[in-house]
Every structure is written in structure tokens, then in C-alpha cells.
Design an enzyme around this catalytic site. Sequence first.
Site, PDB file in Angstrom:
ATOM      1  N   ASP B  21       0.858  -1.179   0.000  1.00 39.99           N
ATOM      2  CA  ASP B  21       0.000   0.000   0.000  1.00 39.99           C
ATOM      3  C   ASP B  21       0.895   1.229   0.000  1.00 39.99           C
ATOM      4  O   ASP B  21       1.850   1.319   0.778  1.00 39.99           O
ATOM      5  CB  ASP B  21      -0.904  -0.002   1.237  1.00 39.99           C
ATOM      6  N   GLU B 140     -13.709  -4.273  -2.650  1.00 37.04           N
ATOM      7  CA  GLU B 140     -13.547  -4.150  -1.202  1.00 37.04           C
ATOM      8  C   GLU B 140     -14.856  -4.593  -0.574  1.00 37.04           C
ATOM      9  O   GLU B 140     -15.867  -3.904  -0.668  1.00 37.04           O
ATOM     10  CB  GLU B 140     -13.235  -2.696  -0.826  1.00 37.04           C
TER      11      GLU B 140
END
Lengths: 227, 302
Positions: B21, B140
Site C-alpha cells: 500500500d 472491497e
Amino acid sequence: MKPKVAIIDLNMGNLFSIKQACAHVGLETFITSDAQEIKMADAVILPGVGAFGNAMEHLKEKDLIKTIHEVIAQGKPFFGICLGMQMLMSESEEFGRHKGLDIIPGRVIRFPSRGAKENVIKVPQVGWNQVYLADQFKLNPERSCWSDLANGEYMYFVHSYYVIPQNSNVVALETVYEDVKYCSGLVKNNIFATQFHPEKSADKGIKIYQNWAKLVEKSLIKSILLR
Amino acid sequence: MADGQSFKQIMKNIRIIPRLDIKGPNLVKGIHLEGLRVLGKPEQYAKYYYETGADELIYMDIVASLYGRNSLLNIIEKTAREIFIPLTVGGGLRTIADINNVLRAGADKVAINTAAIRNPAFIKEAANRFGSSTILISIEAIKQSDGLYYAFTDNGREYTGKEVVAWAKEAASFGAGEILLTCVDNEGAGFGYDSNLVRQVSEAVNIPVIACGGAGKPEDLAKVIGEGKADAVCLSSMLHYDYIEHHKVEGDFSAEGNIEFLKSREIFKKIKSTDLKTIKTFLFDAGICCRHELSANLMRAI
């Protein structure tokens, strides 16, 4: 004298890694879709991701079909990668029927969605799979750029379609995905092509570039001597 | 490996994919995609993962979709210069031009979430232009009170009303090449993947599904591959902690947000720091194949 390699730009996908892989093994490259520039090169790479029809359309628009036939006929080392390998064939069944470059007689067909036991086959094949040197190339692995590589080495694949050459003596490398054993690399005269992406296959893939670079250097020396 | 089932399991190589990330120039890690802590420079971690056997890498620019920023190109280029495995990039990619830019910089695939949810036809447009295999749909997922999972955007903050299994099928029908499935409730928490969710999606679509979110120990990976039928597995914290244990993180990050972690080096107890080689050997012993010398030898012998 350093050989200059043209990487044909189909305006789709990532050419940066191919350029970097070549740089890694000392090959000087330029990315181009210009027929004159391609003809000037000592060797040519035809990469490709994406749809067969689009890619052939692009070659037509840029008037490169004849150019590719010419450089191959001249005996210059030619390296087709993934879609670049498939485009060498006569035709593909991807989204209808499309004519290919027709340099190697054969077809391009899709993986079946079901296997022999009705098992679901996920398509595209995405990931690492083992590559075996075909028996007929075992005595001279350098022709299929397989020197210093083990039988069953892992390479990185991303594809839904695979080639079936009419003449099996061009089959240099083989791979099994689910129920399908198919040609993952072919060699015909000065043409070398892989279904997998050597530039995405870590150090073993870079070894293939290194082996191809040797073929390119040899070919350049030969052409200088013949001049 | 006499019976057909285990033979099949061996035939298919599962990909192990470190996910990094990224916020601005830094590698960060949060829990449930929130509370980001700076860990260092992504390209240094990426190189270590490449050298220790990563099958692919994923870079997720996790603030891009909030601030409309896309400072990844520089990091992608640095990475692609020396790392010869596939690189997927996601976060804030909204247009064909955005996708083209990251591919030109050296990415091989892109992960799309918000732009696909807003306009599923965008998947088709992108797949036609760059090839299906280049386009991953990032989902997600968060379980709601009705027991179903729904797709969210913006790191699990924005509810979209799309039920995950239906959305995955829809995305596949529009030409997505793979599904990157992140279970937000498990993400960063280290108690394992949500195998139930992964299996539902994996059985519903005929494209590969990458399970993401929750790995705390090698057993968790084996479970989501076996029970969840994941085609590939994504992980972060386990590997990041291993990197930190073996490297001095260089650079001054004092101006770059939450650096508590770098100062204290106190790792989250639920997560067992493990390197890729150890993970792959563990999976092999559990009967799962991946790119690994032991698997290669076994396949040669069959």
C-alpha cells in the site's frame, strides 16, 4: 558493434519491461511502429497483449504486415512474445475469425471452459507454469534459447488462447494447463516465439533474453561477414 | 499423489503476491485499510520480495482516490527497472489515459474499483483497449447486517449497494481478467482470510480470484487456497514485518505522517513475520503447488 533491436509498438500495454530486460542483457533497443526504422534494425521483437483482431488492425494501419514478412525473410532474428507469437499464425478464432500474419501455418484457439471431467477451467491462465523443452529440440537447446535452463522451468503466462502449428516440427517448448498440453514456444529458422513473458519470469526469463541476445549477436556477425 | 483430486491441486500453481500500500512516496500499512503507518520506501521492499520468490507484486495507491492524486508513476518506473515479475497497480485510476500512463511507466496490469462501479461499461472499454488480462477488478467487501457482502469504495468507506458475488459476475461478464477480492473486516487484522467469501466469489466466476486481507500466519494462506479456492493470495503485514526484522529502514520519514511504527518497531502480535520462501515451503508441505523448487522436482517426477 552493438546490435540494434526494434520493439514493435502496437500502442497497447507495457513495453517498458521488455526494453529493460533487453538492456539487462546488453541489447540496445528502440520502440517503434515505423516501417523504415524496423527495416533498419538488426533484430525485431513483436510483443503484444490484448486482442488479436485489434493488434492485426494496428499492424495493417501502420502498414507493418509487409515489413514483418520482409525482415523475417531477410533472416533477421525475430522474437514474438505472447500475442506476438499468436499473430505469426494463419488465423485466430478470438472474437470471431481473424487472419494472422500467416508466417507459420496454424491456428490460435481458446482454452476450453470445461475439462474432461466437467471441471471448470479458469480462463485466462494467469500465473507461473512449467515449460518443457520438446524432444526434437533437446539436442540443441540454444536454438530455442533454452541453454542453461532446466527442463520444467517456471515461466509467467497470461493468455486465453494458444497456438496449434500445422507442422509440429516447429514446436520447441511445451506446457500443460489443466487438461491441455500446448505449444508454449516455437522455433522456425530465424523466428523464436514464446507464449509466456520471459521479461516477467524473473531471473530464468532474463536468461532467455540472454540466450536470444547471443543469437542476435551471431546473426549480426554473420551478416557483416557476408556483406 | 495417486487420486485425481490431489493431482489436480498440484497441477495448478497458486500465486503468492505481496501487496504494497502506497501513500505518496512511502509504503504504508493500516488495519482495515485505516490508520496508516509509514514503513519505508516501497521499491526497497519490492526488491526484497522479488529476490525471495514473489510471484507478482501489487502496488495500491490508497489515498489517490480520496485526493485525486497519482504520484505512483515514479515508483512504478523505479520498480520496473530491476524487477522482472508482473506488477499490478491500483488506486485512483479513473480513465483510459490513467491506465495507459501506469502501463507505460512499467505496470503490467491495473486494478480498478470506483471507476468500474460507477460505470461497468468502463471495464469493457478498458479490456478492449488493453486486453482483459490487464484489467483486474478490485472489490472491497464488507459483510452487512443482512448477512451478505457488499462492495465498497474509498478504502471501505463508501457503500455502493452492489452485492459482491453479483458484482463479481457482472465485472467478469464485462471482460475483467481477474478479481482482487479484499475483505475489509479482515484486512490488517491477522486472524486469517474470509474463506467463505472467497469461495463464494471463486465459484461464481470463471476468472482467477486473488484473495486479500487477513493473513497472519502461513496456515491462513493454506486455508484460503484449500477451502476458499483462491487462485492467488495477497499478503502484506507478515512480509513487511519480516523485511523490517532483516533490514535497517533508511531515510528520514519525520515529515511523513504516522511514523510511530518505525520508531517503536513493535509488531502487531497477531501477525507472524514470515518470508516468502518459508511460506512457499509450508504450502508445498500442505499439498499446494506454487513456483518453488520442490514443486518443480515433484512435477518433473510425475
